[in-house]
Write a protein that holds these residues in place. Structure first.
Motif, PDB file in Angstrom:
ATOM      1  N   ILE A 479     -80.271 124.745  44.262  1.00  0.00           N
ATOM      2  CA  ILE A 479     -80.698 124.908  42.621  1.00  0.00           C
ATOM      3  C   ILE A 479     -79.568 125.390  41.724  1.00  0.00           C
ATOM      4  CG2 ILE A 479     -82.146 126.274  41.186  1.00  0.00           C
ATOM      5  CD1 ILE A 479     -83.819 124.352  42.845  1.00  0.00           C
ATOM      6  N   LEU A 480     -78.740 126.048  42.412  1.00  0.00           N
ATOM      7  CA  LEU A 480     -77.681 126.274  41.378  1.00  0.00           C
ATOM      8  C   LEU A 480     -76.948 124.936  40.961  1.00  0.00           C
ATOM      9  CD1 LEU A 480     -75.532 129.438  42.847  1.00  0.00           C
ATOM     10  CD2 LEU A 480     -76.235 128.976  40.437  1.00  0.00           C
ATOM     11  N   THR A 481     -76.563 124.100  41.888  1.00  0.00           N
ATOM     12  CA  THR A 481     -75.838 122.989  41.824  1.00  0.00           C
ATOM     13  C   THR A 481     -76.828 122.038  40.838  1.00  0.00           C
ATOM     14  OG1 THR A 481     -75.208 122.989  44.077  1.00  0.00           O
ATOM     15  CG2 THR A 481     -75.247 120.589  42.925  1.00  0.00           C
ATOM     16  N   ILE A 482     -78.084 122.023  41.110  1.00  0.00           N
ATOM     17  CA  ILE A 482     -79.135 121.090  40.152  1.00  0.00           C
ATOM     18  C   ILE A 482     -79.058 121.431  38.763  1.00  0.00           C
ATOM     19  CG2 ILE A 482     -81.545 120.380  39.845  1.00  0.00           C
ATOM     20  CD1 ILE A 482     -81.586 120.320  42.827  1.00  0.00           C
ATOM     21  N   ALA A 483     -78.981 122.888  38.652  1.00  0.00           N
ATOM     22  CA  ALA A 483     -78.943 123.441  37.126  1.00  0.00           C
ATOM     23  C   ALA A 483     -77.609 123.036  36.458  1.00  0.00           C
ATOM     24  CB  ALA A 483     -79.023 124.922  37.472  1.00  0.00           C
ATOM     25  N   ALA A 484     -76.614 123.075  37.175  1.00  0.00           N
ATOM     26  CA  ALA A 484     -75.246 122.686  36.618  1.00  0.00           C
ATOM     27  C   ALA A 484     -75.043 121.342  36.231  1.00  0.00           C
ATOM     28  CB  ALA A 484     -74.167 123.041  37.519  1.00  0.00           C
ATOM     29  N   MET A 485     -75.859 120.429  37.066  1.00  0.00           N
ATOM     30  CA  MET A 485     -75.857 118.950  36.851  1.00  0.00           C
ATOM     31  C   MET A 485     -76.646 118.725  35.660  1.00  0.00           C
ATOM     32  SD  MET A 485     -73.661 117.760  38.869  1.00  0.00           S
ATOM     33  CE  MET A 485     -74.054 115.865  39.445  1.00  0.00           C
ATOM     34  N   VAL A 486     -77.829 119.366  35.713  1.00  0.00           N
ATOM     35  CA  VAL A 486     -78.717 119.152  34.505  1.00  0.00           C
ATOM     36  C   VAL A 486     -78.425 119.502  33.248  1.00  0.00           C
ATOM     37  CG1 VAL A 486     -80.912 119.858  33.577  1.00  0.00           C
ATOM     38  CG2 VAL A 486     -80.923 119.249  35.913  1.00  0.00           C
ATOM     39  N   SER A 487     -77.373 120.429  33.442  1.00  0.00           N
ATOM     40  CA  SER A 487     -76.754 121.129  31.982  1.00  0.00           C
ATOM     41  C   SER A 487     -75.746 119.985  31.585  1.00  0.00           C
ATOM     42  CB  SER A 487     -76.112 122.386  32.397  1.00  0.00           C
ATOM     43  OG  SER A 487     -76.597 123.444  32.653  1.00  0.00           O
ATOM     44  N   ALA A 502     -73.533  96.199  38.537  1.00  0.00           N
ATOM     45  CA  ALA A 502     -72.664  97.107  39.511  1.00  0.00           C
ATOM     46  C   ALA A 502     -72.900  98.558  39.255  1.00  0.00           C
ATOM     47  CB  ALA A 502     -70.895  96.702  39.067  1.00  0.00           C
ATOM     48  N   ALA A 503     -72.930  98.913  37.938  1.00  0.00           N
ATOM     49  CA  ALA A 503     -73.099 100.019  37.513  1.00  0.00           C
ATOM     50  C   ALA A 503     -74.398 100.627  38.248  1.00  0.00           C
ATOM     51  CB  ALA A 503     -73.226 100.443  36.170  1.00  0.00           C
ATOM     52  N   GLU A 504     -75.489  99.897  38.251  1.00  0.00           N
ATOM     53  CA  GLU A 504     -76.661 100.347  38.832  1.00  0.00           C
ATOM     54  C   GLU A 504     -76.724 100.482  40.546  1.00  0.00           C
ATOM     55  OE1 GLU A 504     -79.022 101.289  37.028  1.00  0.00           O
ATOM     56  OE2 GLU A 504     -80.338 101.735  38.741  1.00  0.00           O
ATOM     57  N   SER A 505     -75.934  99.543  40.984  1.00  0.00           N
ATOM     58  CA  SER A 505     -75.831  99.751  42.638  1.00  0.00           C
ATOM     59  C   SER A 505     -74.986 100.880  42.961  1.00  0.00           C
ATOM     60  CB  SER A 505     -75.266  98.338  42.982  1.00  0.00           C
ATOM     61  OG  SER A 505     -74.006  98.260  42.783  1.00  0.00           O
ATOM     62  N   HIS A 506     -74.049 101.054  42.185  1.00  0.00           N
ATOM     63  CA  HIS A 506     -73.074 102.408  42.541  1.00  0.00           C
ATOM     64  C   HIS A 506     -73.944 103.631  42.402  1.00  0.00           C
ATOM     65  CE1 HIS A 506     -68.933 101.536  42.656  1.00  0.00           C
ATOM     66  NE2 HIS A 506     -69.070 100.512  41.975  1.00  0.00           N
ATOM     67  N   ARG A 507     -75.044 103.502  41.230  1.00  0.00           N
ATOM     68  CA  ARG A 507     -76.095 104.726  41.146  1.00  0.00           C
ATOM     69  C   ARG A 507     -76.881 104.728  42.298  1.00  0.00           C
ATOM     70  NH1 ARG A 507     -78.927 105.042  35.768  1.00  0.00           N
ATOM     71  NH2 ARG A 507     -80.220 106.193  37.372  1.00  0.00           N
ATOM     72  N   ARG A 508     -77.543 103.844  42.811  1.00  0.00           N
ATOM     73  CA  ARG A 508     -78.242 103.657  43.897  1.00  0.00           C
ATOM     74  C   ARG A 508     -77.806 104.214  45.189  1.00  0.00           C
ATOM     75  NH1 ARG A 508     -83.526 102.988  42.185  1.00  0.00           N
ATOM     76  NH2 ARG A 508     -83.252 101.897  40.080  1.00  0.00           N
ATOM     77  N   LYS A 509     -76.586 103.991  45.354  1.00  0.00           N
ATOM     78  CA  LYS A 509     -75.817 104.690  46.605  1.00  0.00           C
ATOM     79  C   LYS A 509     -76.003 106.122  46.532  1.00  0.00           C
ATOM     80  CE  LYS A 509     -71.813 101.912  46.769  1.00  0.00           C
ATOM     81  NZ  LYS A 509     -70.322 101.656  46.158  1.00  0.00           N
ATOM     82  N   PHE A 510     -76.229 106.892  45.729  1.00  0.00           N
ATOM     83  CA  PHE A 510     -76.647 108.203  45.756  1.00  0.00           C
ATOM     84  C   PHE A 510     -78.098 108.564  45.595  1.00  0.00           C
ATOM     85  CE2 PHE A 510     -72.222 107.849  44.041  1.00  0.00           C
ATOM     86  CZ  PHE A 510     -71.369 108.847  44.974  1.00  0.00           C
ATOM     87  N   ALA A 511     -78.838 107.555  45.479  1.00  0.00           N
ATOM     88  CA  ALA A 511     -80.134 107.712  44.989  1.00  0.00           C
ATOM     89  C   ALA A 511     -81.093 108.206  46.512  1.00  0.00           C
ATOM     90  CB  ALA A 511     -80.821 106.699  44.398  1.00  0.00           C
ATOM     91  N   VAL A 512     -81.777 109.217  46.141  1.00  0.00           N
ATOM     92  CA  VAL A 512     -82.767 109.672  47.385  1.00  0.00           C
ATOM     93  C   VAL A 512     -84.268 109.406  46.534  1.00  0.00           C
ATOM     94  CG1 VAL A 512     -81.394 111.216  48.324  1.00  0.00           C
ATOM     95  CG2 VAL A 512     -82.514 111.942  46.446  1.00  0.00           C
ATOM     96  N   GLU A 513     -85.106 109.190  47.557  1.00  0.00           N
ATOM     97  CA  GLU A 513     -86.306 108.916  47.088  1.00  0.00           C
ATOM     98  C   GLU A 513     -87.173 110.028  46.574  1.00  0.00           C
ATOM     99  OE1 GLU A 513     -89.390 107.971  50.062  1.00  0.00           O
ATOM    100  OE2 GLU A 513     -88.856 109.738  51.195  1.00  0.00           O
ATOM    101  N   GLU A 514     -86.602 111.283  46.718  1.00  0.00           N
ATOM    102  CA  GLU A 514     -87.138 112.504  46.140  1.00  0.00           C
ATOM    103  C   GLU A 514     -86.955 112.539  44.454  1.00  0.00           C
ATOM    104  OE1 GLU A 514     -85.608 112.436  48.699  1.00  0.00           O
ATOM    105  OE2 GLU A 514     -87.041 113.573  50.234  1.00  0.00           O
ATOM    106  N   TYR A 520     -78.671 113.974  41.871  1.00  0.00           N
ATOM    107  CA  TYR A 520     -77.763 115.055  41.378  1.00  0.00           C
ATOM    108  C   TYR A 520     -77.175 115.839  42.558  1.00  0.00           C
ATOM    109  CZ  TYR A 520     -78.753 114.054  36.376  1.00  0.00           C
ATOM    110  OH  TYR A 520     -79.125 113.582  35.165  1.00  0.00           O
ATOM    111  N   LEU A 521     -78.060 116.245  43.255  1.00  0.00           N
ATOM    112  CA  LEU A 521     -77.484 117.104  44.215  1.00  0.00           C
ATOM    113  C   LEU A 521     -76.445 116.540  45.202  1.00  0.00           C
ATOM    114  CD1 LEU A 521     -77.530 119.938  45.706  1.00  0.00           C
ATOM    115  CD2 LEU A 521     -79.759 119.124  46.892  1.00  0.00           C
ATOM    116  N   ASN A 522     -76.978 115.441  45.502  1.00  0.00           N
ATOM    117  CA  ASN A 522     -76.167 114.375  46.220  1.00  0.00           C
ATOM    118  C   ASN A 522     -75.000 114.137  45.728  1.00  0.00           C
ATOM    119  OD1 ASN A 522     -77.065 113.408  48.939  1.00  0.00           O
ATOM    120  ND2 ASN A 522     -78.160 111.712  48.082  1.00  0.00           N
ATOM    121  N   VAL A 523     -74.986 113.845  44.459  1.00  0.00           N
ATOM    122  CA  VAL A 523     -73.532 113.433  43.721  1.00  0.00           C
ATOM    123  C   VAL A 523     -72.679 114.366  43.802  1.00  0.00           C
ATOM    124  CG1 VAL A 523     -72.634 112.667  41.541  1.00  0.00           C
ATOM    125  CG2 VAL A 523     -74.656 111.779  42.107  1.00  0.00           C
ATOM    126  N   TYR A 524     -73.295 115.736  43.518  1.00  0.00           N
ATOM    127  CA  TYR A 524     -72.377 117.060  43.478  1.00  0.00           C
ATOM    128  C   TYR A 524     -71.741 117.188  44.866  1.00  0.00           C
ATOM    129  CZ  TYR A 524     -70.694 121.636  42.322  1.00  0.00           C
ATOM    130  OH  TYR A 524     -69.801 122.723  42.269  1.00  0.00           O
TER     131      TYR A 524
END
Length: 654
Positions: A479-487, A502-514, A520-524
DNA sequence: GAGCACTGC
């Protein structure tokens, strides 16, 4: 019809022309006299008057820093605090951090030697938490107060309380002409003498002094008849200026990225058919969403035989100053924050600007030599504009302000002396939210320890609640990570217009179904482990390197707050991770998020829209969200952080 | 298919 007219006939000159003016030095004696004599001095001075850089030096020379006291100069923006400090340090022949320093979030360049301190107004409010009378300072100058940002307004209210207990404190408010009396009236209270001569309005409390700016006259021209499409009209005006006016760069004010991109494209297309012997046009976009590198082009010197056309949002009205602008084209609109207390939703809406804004925009043409401002509206329309923009405090979610004031020991928000009071519905709505989060009790008092802790955390109340609930869900590290990313407010990915796929497919690499939060947590986690905080890795993945570094800082700061509360943060990133079932952990995180964001919970409908659980309001996901499906209208941006991962939980509830 | 002015602890 109007759009086909030649501009020299369709624009008519304004009646009023500002005079060109002189520097601050000749007012030195009177400025010092006023500060010596009255608790409050309102300084009216346009850009280039030297108030921000010279006045603090005069005060320093006059002995206001004796007895170890400091002079504070507040700014609404971080960049302003740093650049002005650098400039004043140069003039005082010292290094930044010695006699002159600055203090902004994550950067404190001050020392025991520091006498003149530039800081953001938010930062000075933070200092008031520890030192409620701001006793280190002999003089506090609130610069750019006319912008009426949330923090400036709160700070002015606090300062009014402080001078009652510290009569020796001196307050200087820098203001635009229009609001000077309003500031004086605020501080003078009953002392204010509306029937007095202008020089005596403030009684024993304060005075107004006007400084001339180093400004060249700007000829203002209006349209004879309203424009049907101001983007089209702006493009036409660019070419009219280019063909008929002397050299000098053009600054065009529009409302947002889409309009700006369209304008850039139209100017480029039509510039191709210019006569080969005429100078060329260089159209450049400017808005906050661009990376710093992309913004830098705007400041580069104009190439030979070329005219720059900078197409900008409001960012160029107050935050950014560009040299060499001689022509301004003003569409008369800006996107402003609006808050609907009945739904609790914040939106961005294009609205007509105020006269004060229009003047500010026009002024951008007169910084280097006499200029011209072309307003894409009629003089009649201009006369009907509001005098000043409605202050933020009257159109925002004020729950964070309520918390902040309570943390400063101001319990009765309704009786607090605001320069402009927030409307009653906003106050009621804020208390409803804070009560539902458990931050305040039936008597509107901060609860202990939850409310007091929430008030100290540098995140909005809903996220503060989530952070403090996280230990119970055993997901504090996440949650600390998520709060920082949301900021970071949506700046995690860099924009790539040319290659959206391409931008979209890059984003999808980190995407999770939740959903978005867990993405964001994944990216961080990838950034601090695989990415090793590497700028190249970020570029490859279309991630914003600077934003992610900022997330690391914010996370660290939030963690320190929690530890100060005695909450242990068990870092799960490396070792323990293996032993926890990831699906279960994701579920815990989602549950934890709902403890703060339940008011934004919504249920997905078969058509891809969402219905809020509380009010049955139909919403669309923001296109930047993973939950974005098929959309007709826009989604309020404030919800894209709050709502979206909760949708699944919304489904479970329903 | 479609998007987010700006700032701050």
């Amino acid at each position: 019809m109007a759009s086909e007219q030649d501009f020299s006939t369709s624009f008519i000159p304004a009646l009023y022309k500002p005079a060109s003016l002189l520097p601050i030095a000749r007012h030195k004696a009177s400025l010092l006299y006023l500060v010596e004599t009255y608790p409050v001095t309102i300084v009216v001075g346009q850009t280039g008057s030297g108030k921000t850089t010279q006045l603090p030096q005069y005060l320093h020379q006059a002995g206001w820093c004796e007895d170890g006291k400091l002079i504070a100069v507040t700014q609404p923006r971080r960049v302003a605090a740093t650049t002005v400090a650098t400039r004043v340090a140069e003039e005082m022949r010292c290094k930044v951090g010695e006699a002159v320093g600055y203090s902004i979030r994550f950067e404190d360049l001050t020392s025991a030697e520091t006498r003149v301190k530039f800081l953001t107004d938010g930062m000075l409010l933070r200092e008031a938490l520890v030192d409620p009378l701001l006793s280190r300072y002999s003089v506090i100058m609130v610069d750019e107060a006319h912008e009426r940002s949330l923090s400036t307004d709160v700070l002015l209210g606090i300062l009014k309380k402080i001078i009652k207990k510290r009569p020796e404190l001196r307050i200087i408010v820098s203001s635009a002409t229009l609001q000077a009396e309003e500031f004086l009236k605020f501080f003078a209270g009953d002392e204010y003498q509306p029937d007095a001569e202008p020089a005596d309005l403030g009684g024993k409390v304060g005075r107004i002094i006007s400084l001339e700016g180093r400004m060249y006259p700007v000829d203002t021209l209006f349209l004879e008849a309203p424009a049907e499409d101001y983007v089209e009209r702006a493009v036409k005006t660019v070419f009219d200026i280019h063909n008929q006016e002397e050299e000098g760069d053009i600054l065009v004010f529009l409302t947002g990225r889409e309009e700006i991109d369209r304008t850039i494209q139209l100017v480029s297309e039509r510039a191709a058919s210019l006569h080969p012997k005429t100078p060329s046009l260089l159209p450049l976009p400017l808005y906050a969403g661009l990376t710093t590198d992309q913004q830098m082009y705007v400041f580069e010197p104009t190439p030979q035989n070329t005219r720059k056309v900078i197409v900008s949002t409001n960012i160029a009205e107050a935050s950014v100053t560009i040299d060499g602008i001689v022509y301004v084209i003003d569409c008369g609109f800006a996107k402003l924050r609006a808050y609907d207390p009945s739904t609790g939703i914040e939106t961005l809406t294009a609205v007509p600007i105020s006269k004060a804004s229009a003047t500010q925009r026009a002024g951008r043409a007169g910084r280097t030599r006499p200029g011209k401002c072309f307003r894409l509206y009629t003089q009649t329309t201009h006369e009907q504009l509001p005098e000043a923009t409605v202050p933020e405090i009257q159109r925002s979610n004020i729950a964070p302000i309520v918390m902040q004031l309570k943390a400063l020991g101001i319990d009765n928000i309704v009786r607090f002396d605001f320069l402009t009071s927030p409307p009653a519905e906003l106050v009621i709505r804020a208390f409803e939210l804070l009560f539902s989060l458990g931050a305040v009790d039936d008597y509107a008092k901060l609860t202990k320890p939850l409310g007091t802790r929430m008030a100290e955390l540098a995140v909005e109340p809903m996220m503060a609640k989530v952070l403090l609930a996280a230990p119970m869900f055993k997901c504090l590290s996440e949650i600390l990570t998520i709060a920082a990313m949301v900021s970071l407010q949506g700046t995690v990915w860099v924009q790539d217009h040319d290659n959206k796929k391409a931008a979209e497919s890059h984003r999808r690499k980190f995407a999770v179904e939740e959903g978005d939060h867990l993405t964001y947590l994944n990216v961080y986690q990838a950034f601090v482990t695989k990415g090793k905080k590497d700028s190249k890795w970020c570029r490859d993945h279309l991630l914003n390197y600077r934003a992610l570094l900022r997330a690391v800082s914010i996370r660290g700061q939030l963690k320190r707050y929690l530890e100060r509360f005695g909450i242990q943060v068990e870092e799960t990133l490396s070792s323990r991770q293996e032993t926890v079932d990831p699906t279960r952990q994701a579920q815990q995180i989602q549950r934890c998020l709902t403890t703060g964001y339940f008011a934004h919970a919504a249920k997905m409908q078969p058509d891809g829209t969402f219905k809020t659980v509380s009010g049955g309001l139909t919403l669309h996901a923001h296109p930047s969200s993973l939950m974005f499906v098929s959309i007709m209208s826009t989604f309020p941006s404030s919800l894209n952080t709050g709502l979206l991962t909760l949708l699944r939980i919304g489904k479970q509830i329903g």
